[in-house]
Each structure stands twice: as structure tokens, then as C-alpha cells.
Design an enzyme around this catalytic site. Structure first.
Site, PDB file in Angstrom:
ATOM      1  N   THR A  71       0.835  -1.200   0.000  1.00  0.00           N
ATOM      2  CA  THR A  71       0.000   0.000   0.000  1.00  0.00           C
ATOM      3  C   THR A  71       0.871   1.252   0.000  1.00  0.00           C
ATOM      4  O   THR A  71       0.620   2.206  -0.743  1.00  0.00           O
ATOM      5  CB  THR A  71      -0.933   0.011   1.220  1.00  0.00           C
ATOM      6  N   ASP A  72       1.908   1.257   0.808  1.00  0.00           N
ATOM      7  CA  ASP A  72       2.863   2.366   0.796  1.00  0.00           C
ATOM      8  C   ASP A  72       3.517   2.510  -0.576  1.00  0.00           C
ATOM      9  O   ASP A  72       3.651   3.621  -1.108  1.00  0.00           O
ATOM     10  CB  ASP A  72       3.963   2.144   1.839  1.00  0.00           C
TER      11      ASP A  72
END
Length: 405
Positions: A176-177
Site C-alpha cells: 500500500t505504501d
């Protein structure tokens, strides 16, 4: 040849992973990236280890190294008025600013978008937060694993309930990052093009939650079209069969059959052409519908040979498949070596720092790997002199104020 973003200056107020991943991409493309860090502490990830790379008397964590090559490290305490003034002067001389503080976190220091816009209207200001600048969750902290859970990724990742090891799982890296960092880079490049046409800067509002939902891709569309919750399938695919890990005679391997022709060729290679002719299995929709009948037949055939035997056989029949490589095997792979994925960067003490190349390959401009991840504050004096024109005498005065650490 210079990179495509040569001449662009980025003021990087971000830390951890999503923001630094975006600014590292910009540095790879040739931008000058000035990373502002807290004096004596720096980016949190500098201490996220072991393992550490021993760079003289200043060990650098492998985690920090993965997202900070090509940058200049400047230590400024912007909780102090003198530090805030320096940040504003750097922003005035920059094209892009990237930050990932909580919503409103920089406003108390006069470093929010509206305040910075007043000194540099053409600045592209990218804010990365867990949930964005608006909405009921905007003030909540957001971390990758939390967003993998809230954003639906963990509900479709892992073995099914009732199977050994069943239950939701997070992905093995902070995807996600990383996706948010990449989307931020895309947003910044779009804003640069807009600025080139109009001269206007703008604020980019990036959220981990938005990104995670966006990259659910076919799984989210499966739900929106069918109104049925996708199930965890382990390594299997919801819409393609057979497309999963199987146990071989000496380990495991991935079989990735993507169309009917590949399936027919696989069946020939496996010595079971009659399976390809079975009306239940001739088409992919049929194979998906009859997954429970087909998978045991495939598993039985694959268990008869070793992984290496299967890889050779599949390649001979033009069927996608491969081993489950360890990191050692990844970096020893001849394709990875041929593409120059592993890098060796010279650290400040002259030792060689490992790194992993940017996957972009231009024909006309080059990705830049001129600078290893910097030691904390290594470039403070040079940046203040070269960018802001601070004299040696003034630099001594600034240092006396402790704003530089």
C-alpha cells in the site's frame, strides 16, 4: 545523458516509505532531491533494523537504504522559527514539495500548502496521508498493514478458512505504501506537465486508503459486477485456472496457465491430453467452474517430476511456469543479472552499498544512480550554500542557533 527530470528540484519532507519511495523515483529520473530530516534523529527508518550497512561509524539500515538513494540529506529543526524560515526559502527555490505529516500537521509551523503557496505559487505540493485531507477518517493515523486490512486486500490474501494456515494475511512487503508512492509520482509528473502549459502549481492530495481500494483491480470489479464477496484462494486465481502453486517431487512451483492454448499444451506436456479434450476443461470459464475436479488431476501430474524437470518441460511446450525463488536465487537469476537489477553504489566512506535498480528503461535518457543513500545531515552545508547562498559566516550563526542540530 541527463535524466528526464534534470533541472527539477524536490524538497522532501517525507519519511518512512510512501513519500520517500515517490521522491526516490524522482531522484532516479534526474531530479535534485533535498531530504529534510530531524537533527540527531533523521528519518525513523534509519533505525529500523537489523540488518544495517556499516558505513564507517554511521550504520545505515537496509530499510532506509531501499527508499533514499540519490538524495541530499539536510538536517533542519522546523519546530523553531529559524528552521521554518529556511524551509520556506528552500520551498521558494523548489519545483516540488512532498510531505506525509498528519492532516494539518505542518500548518502549526506555517509550512502547509496555503502558506507555502504564498511564497511560491508555482510549487507542486504533494501531501500523503492515511486517509486524505477530507472525510471522517482524515485525522486518523494510517499505516500500511492497517490499510491493507481496511482497504480489503487482507480479505482476499491468504489460504481459505479451514485450510492449514487459513485466515487473512498481509502481503510480504508494504504494497500500500509502495503503490501510494508510485501513484504520487504519477500525480506529480501530471502536475509538472500542467505547470509547463499554464505556469500553475497545485496541491496533490494522496491517501493510502484511496490507493489500496484503487489497486484491488479485478477483485473489486468482480464484487461490483457480481455483488459476491471474493474468497481467499491462497496462491490460486479467482478467474483463471490452473493458475497457482503446486507441489512438485522436490518442492513447489508456480503454474500460470493464461489461456486455452497454454492449457492444451500443458496437458500434452503432462501426458494427459484427454484432460484438455474433456468438455468441462476445454475453456477457461469451464475450468473455473470445475476447479475442484481439475486441480487434483493437475496436482497429481506435477507431483511426479521435480521442479527443474517441470521448468524445462514447460519451457519446451511454451507454457508459463517457474520455481518459487528465494532472494538468493532471484539475484543469481540470469535474467535479473542481464537486466542490471542489482546495483553497487559508492558510499561516503568509499565502501560499496548494494541497491536495486529502478525498473524504467528509457531509450533516450538515463536513470541516475550517482548517489548512495546519504548519512544524516551529510549535505546540509552544501545545500544551504548552493541553493540559498548562505555564506560561511551566516552558516556559523545558523548553527549557533541549534536549528541545524
Amino acid at each position: 545523458m541527463a535524466g528526464p527530470l534534470t533541472g527539477i528540484r524536490v524538497l522532501d519532507l517525507s519519511r518512512i516509505l510512501a513519500g520517500p519511495w515517490a521522491t526516490q523515483c524522482l531522484a532516479d529520473l534526474g531530479a535534485e532531491v533535498i531530504k529534510v530530516e530531524r537533527p540527531d534523529v533523521g528519518d525513523d527508518t534509519r533505525t529500523w533494523g537489523p540488518p544495517f550497512f556499516e558505513d564507517g561509524d554511521k550504520p545505515v539500515s537496509a530499510y532506509f537504504m531501499c527508499a533514499n538513494r540519490g538524495k541530499k540529506s539536510v538536517t533542519i529543526d522546523f519546530t523553531k522559527p529559524e528552521g521554518q524560515a529556511l524551509i520556506k526559502k528552500l520551498a521558494e527555490k523548489s519545483d516540488i514539495l512532498v510531505e506525509n505529516f498528519k492532516v494539518g500537521g505542518l500548518a502549526r509551523y506555517g509550512l502547509d500548502y496555503e502558506s507555502i503557496k504564498a511564497v511560491n505559487p508555482g510549487l507542486i505540493y504533494c501531501s500523503i496521508t492515511g486517509f486524505g485531507q477530507t472525510g471522517p477518517y482524515k485525522d486518523r493515523p494510517g499505516y500500511d498493514a492497517l490499510i491493507q486490512a481496511l482497504g480489503g486486500l487482507m480479505s482476499i490474501t491468504g489460504e481459505p478458512d479451514g485450510m492449514p494456515g487459513g485466515g487473512p494475511q498481509k502481503v510480504g512487503v508494504a504494497v500500500t505504501d509502495l503503490f501510494t508512492g508510485l501513484y504520487s509520482t504519477i500525480g506529480i509528473l501530471g502536475a509538472l506537465h500542467h505547470k509547463a502549459r499554464t505556469g500553475e502549481g497545485q496541491h496533490i492530495d494522496m491517501a493510502l486508503m484511496d490507493t489500496q481500494v484503487a489497486v484491488l483491480a479485478n477483485q473489486s470489479m468482480n464484487y461490483l459486477v457480481s455483488c459476491k464477496e471474493p474468497k481467499r484462494l491462497g496462491t490460486a486465481h479467482p478467474s483463471i485456472v490452473p493458475y497457482q502453486v503446486f507441489a512438485s517431487a522436490d518442492g513447489h512451483m508456480m503454474l500460470a496457465v493464461g489461456n486455452d492454448g497454454q492449457f492444451a499444451r500443458f496437458c500434452v506436456a503432462a501426458g494427459m491430453p484427454e484432460v484438455a479434450a474433456d468438455p468441462r476443461f476445454k475453456s477457461n470459464p469451464g475450468r473455473v467452474e470445475n476447479r475442484e475436479a481439475l486441480i487434483p488431476l493437475v496436482a497429481e501430474a506435477i507431483a511426479r517430476k521435480t521442479t527443474d524437470e517441470w521448468i524445462a518441460l514447460l519451457e519446451a511446450h511454451n507454457v508459463p511456469g517457474g520455481p518459487i525463488n528465494t532472494m538468493e536465487r532471484v539475484f543469481d537469476d540470469p535474467q535479473v543479472e542481464a537486466r542490471g537489477v542489482a546495483l553497487a553504489l559508492k558510499a561516503e566512506d568509499g565502501s560499496i552499498m548494494p541497491s536495486v535498480a529502478n525498473p524504467i528503461h528509457y531509450s533516450g535518457t538515463e536513470i541516475s544512480y550517482d548517489k548512495a543513500p546519504p548519512a544524516l545531515g551529510a549535505d546540509t552545508d552544501d545545500v544551504l550554500k548552493d541553493v540559498l547562498g548562505v555564506t560561511d559566516d551566516n552558516l556559523k550563526l545558523v548553527r549557533a542557533s541549534k536549528v541545524l542540530g
